[in-house]
Design a protein around this motif. Structure first.
Motif, PDB file in Angstrom:
ATOM      1  N   GLY A 118       0.789  -1.224   0.000  1.00 53.50           N
ATOM      2  CA  GLY A 118       0.000   0.000   0.000  1.00 53.50           C
ATOM      3  C   GLY A 118       0.818   1.269   0.000  1.00 53.50           C
ATOM      4  O   GLY A 118       0.280   2.361  -0.206  1.00 53.50           O
ATOM      5  N   LEU A 119       2.140   1.139   0.204  1.00 51.72           N
ATOM      6  CA  LEU A 119       3.011   2.313   0.140  1.00 51.72           C
ATOM      7  C   LEU A 119       3.521   2.484  -1.285  1.00 51.72           C
ATOM      8  O   LEU A 119       3.659   1.518  -2.034  1.00 51.72           O
ATOM      9  CB  LEU A 119       4.195   2.171   1.102  1.00 51.72           C
ATOM     10  CG  LEU A 119       3.880   2.213   2.592  1.00 51.72           C
ATOM     11  CD1 LEU A 119       5.176   2.159   3.398  1.00 51.72           C
ATOM     12  CD2 LEU A 119       3.091   3.467   2.961  1.00 51.72           C
ATOM     13  N   ILE A 148      -3.475   0.540  -5.453  1.00 55.85           N
ATOM     14  CA  ILE A 148      -2.543   1.591  -5.850  1.00 55.85           C
ATOM     15  C   ILE A 148      -2.047   1.383  -7.276  1.00 55.85           C
ATOM     16  O   ILE A 148      -1.793   0.257  -7.698  1.00 55.85           O
ATOM     17  CB  ILE A 148      -1.349   1.658  -4.856  1.00 55.85           C
ATOM     18  CG1 ILE A 148      -0.514   2.920  -5.085  1.00 55.85           C
ATOM     19  CG2 ILE A 148      -0.492   0.403  -4.939  1.00 55.85           C
ATOM     20  CD1 ILE A 148       0.502   3.178  -3.970  1.00 55.85           C
ATOM     21  N   GLU A 290     -11.451   5.942   5.290  1.00 52.88           N
ATOM     22  CA  GLU A 290     -10.144   6.315   4.755  1.00 52.88           C
ATOM     23  C   GLU A 290      -9.713   5.403   3.608  1.00 52.88           C
ATOM     24  O   GLU A 290      -9.955   4.193   3.635  1.00 52.88           O
ATOM     25  CB  GLU A 290      -9.074   6.241   5.848  1.00 52.88           C
ATOM     26  CG  GLU A 290      -9.178   7.292   6.919  1.00 52.88           C
ATOM     27  CD  GLU A 290      -8.010   7.178   7.896  1.00 52.88           C
ATOM     28  OE1 GLU A 290      -6.852   7.368   7.458  1.00 52.88           O
ATOM     29  OE2 GLU A 290      -8.257   6.893   9.073  1.00 52.88           O
ATOM     30  N   PRO A 293      -4.332   2.964   0.424  1.00 51.98           N
ATOM     31  CA  PRO A 293      -2.978   3.241  -0.069  1.00 51.98           C
ATOM     32  C   PRO A 293      -2.522   4.653   0.247  1.00 51.98           C
ATOM     33  O   PRO A 293      -3.334   5.577   0.365  1.00 51.98           O
ATOM     34  CB  PRO A 293      -3.092   3.026  -1.584  1.00 51.98           C
ATOM     35  CG  PRO A 293      -4.526   3.263  -1.895  1.00 51.98           C
ATOM     36  CD  PRO A 293      -5.286   2.800  -0.686  1.00 51.98           C
ATOM     37  N   GLN A 294      -1.206   4.806   0.384  1.00 53.29           N
ATOM     38  CA  GLN A 294      -0.600   6.123   0.530  1.00 53.29           C
ATOM     39  C   GLN A 294       0.109   6.468  -0.777  1.00 53.29           C
ATOM     40  O   GLN A 294       0.765   5.605  -1.368  1.00 53.29           O
ATOM     41  CB  GLN A 294       0.391   6.123   1.699  1.00 53.29           C
ATOM     42  CG  GLN A 294      -0.261   5.829   3.043  1.00 53.29           C
ATOM     43  CD  GLN A 294       0.748   5.794   4.173  1.00 53.29           C
ATOM     44  OE1 GLN A 294       1.712   6.565   4.190  1.00 53.29           O
ATOM     45  NE2 GLN A 294       0.547   4.906   5.132  1.00 53.29           N
ATOM     46  N   LEU A 295      -0.009   7.688  -1.197  1.00 51.54           N
ATOM     47  CA  LEU A 295       0.508   8.085  -2.505  1.00 51.54           C
ATOM     48  C   LEU A 295       1.703   9.020  -2.373  1.00 51.54           C
ATOM     49  O   LEU A 295       1.876   9.705  -1.365  1.00 51.54           O
ATOM     50  CB  LEU A 295      -0.585   8.789  -3.321  1.00 51.54           C
ATOM     51  CG  LEU A 295      -1.910   8.040  -3.499  1.00 51.54           C
ATOM     52  CD1 LEU A 295      -2.833   8.852  -4.413  1.00 51.54           C
ATOM     53  CD2 LEU A 295      -1.695   6.644  -4.060  1.00 51.54           C
ATOM     54  N   ASN A 296       2.511   9.028  -3.423  1.00 50.83           N
ATOM     55  CA  ASN A 296       3.512  10.083  -3.586  1.00 50.83           C
ATOM     56  C   ASN A 296       3.274  10.727  -4.941  1.00 50.83           C
ATOM     57  O   ASN A 296       2.258  10.450  -5.595  1.00 50.83           O
ATOM     58  CB  ASN A 296       4.943   9.536  -3.445  1.00 50.83           C
ATOM     59  CG  ASN A 296       5.310   8.519  -4.518  1.00 50.83           C
ATOM     60  OD1 ASN A 296       4.593   8.345  -5.510  1.00 50.83           O
ATOM     61  ND2 ASN A 296       6.421   7.836  -4.325  1.00 50.83           N
ATOM     62  N   TYR A 301      -4.267   6.513  -7.041  1.00 55.11           N
ATOM     63  CA  TYR A 301      -5.233   5.508  -6.652  1.00 55.11           C
ATOM     64  C   TYR A 301      -5.597   4.687  -7.880  1.00 55.11           C
ATOM     65  O   TYR A 301      -5.658   5.204  -8.998  1.00 55.11           O
ATOM     66  CB  TYR A 301      -6.498   6.148  -6.077  1.00 55.11           C
ATOM     67  CG  TYR A 301      -6.290   6.848  -4.755  1.00 55.11           C
ATOM     68  CD1 TYR A 301      -5.727   6.176  -3.671  1.00 55.11           C
ATOM     69  CD2 TYR A 301      -6.698   8.170  -4.574  1.00 55.11           C
ATOM     70  CE1 TYR A 301      -5.540   6.818  -2.453  1.00 55.11           C
ATOM     71  CE2 TYR A 301      -6.524   8.814  -3.352  1.00 55.11           C
ATOM     72  CZ  TYR A 301      -5.934   8.132  -2.305  1.00 55.11           C
ATOM     73  OH  TYR A 301      -5.754   8.756  -1.100  1.00 55.11           O
ATOM     74  N   LYS A 309      -9.807   1.413   4.182  1.00 54.86           N
ATOM     75  CA  LYS A 309      -9.527   0.926   5.532  1.00 54.86           C
ATOM     76  C   LYS A 309     -10.844   0.557   6.228  1.00 54.86           C
ATOM     77  O   LYS A 309     -11.848   1.262   6.105  1.00 54.86           O
ATOM     78  CB  LYS A 309      -8.823   2.011   6.350  1.00 54.86           C
ATOM     79  CG  LYS A 309      -7.406   2.320   5.897  1.00 54.86           C
ATOM     80  CD  LYS A 309      -6.770   3.358   6.821  1.00 54.86           C
ATOM     81  CE  LYS A 309      -5.355   3.686   6.392  1.00 54.86           C
ATOM     82  NZ  LYS A 309      -4.724   4.692   7.297  1.00 54.86           N
TER      83      LYS A 309
END
Length: 389
Positions: A118-119, A148, A290, A293-296, A301, A309
């Protein structure tokens, strides 16, 4: 109590990351009589499928159809180009990245590049690994286990710079989102039939570049059933065929499903997938759920599945099971993510009504668990997005 047990399976709504619902005309196509798999008729089906797929893949590379799931395509890709002692970098930030890693370890010298599921992928770390030298690098473009979208274009540039083959799992993005195989420098791209193409499970399509074929020529040992050089030899015949007996009913089905893709047009199909996934995310926001995944700056997404979550105090498996009782099949988390997340798919021929029905049932489930006081906010938020379609 009303439940799925009281329903016909045809009335259930599949909103998971494959298999997805199959159109009646695709199911009817599977009932056609058997034909000789070395006949001109089969060659016509194979050629037709390959032509449509070339447009979807946005490639001039060779395309082959394997009787097997997307995993068969993944194994064919790795096993056909890399052998013992040759390094393969496997990027992992979800279950299917892990699968690519496991496959690479079977055939080559594995160089794992692992991120927590997920990162986002750290491109600097990718660059560092490539600087050490590698025959190939693998990436899951759309990691459905974590919801992701990974930076395929950027990985492709790095692979080209360091002269590594770029092998990409496009199993859940091809046919539903923008994929530019040639522009991104993808040497081998894989897709599965039961995902965005909305065909039955059991088929994989693989595109292969000239650079990848050159690498195959240097292999001391080759695969047997999934040898991509064998597929090229058979596919290059005046009457194209597969090297071994194909799953003819699945070819019938895939051809019909690809005709549906062609009729809709890829621009419209991509827009629909993106809009419906945005609608699910809007509903989640309205319900204070929420994103997982966390994005940069290089990740996004997923546009074919949404990973959410599990709300505090609610097990993700309970949400999945309660949705099933209400006739909507969604997915839970896999392995270490089980109970922590739930996932809503919108791939294939999913409609706005399907998404709204799913959100309505989700609100009822959340209300039952005491997470929301009233229903309607999620459906309203999703509707505002869908109205732009």
């Amino acid at each position: 109590m009303w439940s799925i047990k009281n329903m016909d399976l045809e009335d259930t709504l599949l909103m998971m990351p494959g298999p997805v619902s199959v159109a009646p005309r695709v199911l009817r196509a599977m009932s056609k009589p058997m034909i000789n798999h070395r006949s001109a008729e089969f060659a016509g089906i194979y050629t037709d499928c390959r032509g449509i797929l070339a447009d979807v893949f946005q490639t001039k590379n060779d395309i082959f159809l394997l009787s097997g799931s997307g995993t068969a395509g993944m194994e064919a890709a790795v096993g056909s180009v890399a052998g013992s002692g040759e390094k393969v970098i496997a990027i992992e930030n979800g279950k299917f990245g892990e699968r690519f890693k496991d496959l690479a370890a079977l055939y080559a010298e594995l160089v794992p590049l692992e991120f927590e599921w997920g990162l986002p992928v750290d491109l600097e770390k990718v660059k560092e690994k490539l600087e050490e030298g590698a025959k190939a690098i693998t990436l899951v473009h759309n990691e459905t286990s974590a919801g992701i979208m990974n930076p395929a274009a950027e990985i492709g540039k790095l692979a080209k710079k360091y002269d590594a083959l770029f092998i990409m799992d496009g199993v859940t993005s091809l046919g539903g989102d923008e994929v530019k195989v040639d522009e991104w420098g993808v040497d081998i791209a894989i897709v599965g039939s039961q995902k965005c193409f909305a065909a039955p499970p059991g088929m994989a399509a693989v595109s292969v570049s000239e650079k990848a074929f050159e690498a195959m020529n240097c292999m001391k040992k080759r695969l047997y059933y999934n040898d991509l050089k064998a597929y090229k030899k058979s596919g290059d015949k005046p009457r194209p065929e597969t090297p071994y007996t194909p799953a003819i009913p699945l070819f019938y089905a895939l051809q019909e499903a690809l005709h549906i893709v062609k009729e809709e047009g890829m621009e419209a199909r991509i827009k629909r997938h993106r809009t419906l996934s945005e609608a699910v995310r809007a509903a989640a926001g309205a319900l204070n759920i929420e994103m997982f995944p966390q994005l940069n700056e290089y990740s996004q997404y997923s546009n074919t599945i949404t990973a959410l979550k599990s709300p505090a105090g609610i097990d993700g498996e309970d949400i999945k099971n309660d949705m099933k009782k209400r006739g909507v099949i969604i997915a839970g988390g896999q392995e270490r993510l089980k109970s922590k997340i739930f996932r809503i798919g919108n791939m294939g021929n999913v409609t706005a009504r399907d998404v709204l029905s799913t959100i309505q049932q989700l609100e009822i489930v959340l209300h039952k668990h005491g997470y929301i006081d009233s229903v309607g906010a999620g459906t309203e938020a999703a509707t505002r997005v869908i109205d732009r379609l």
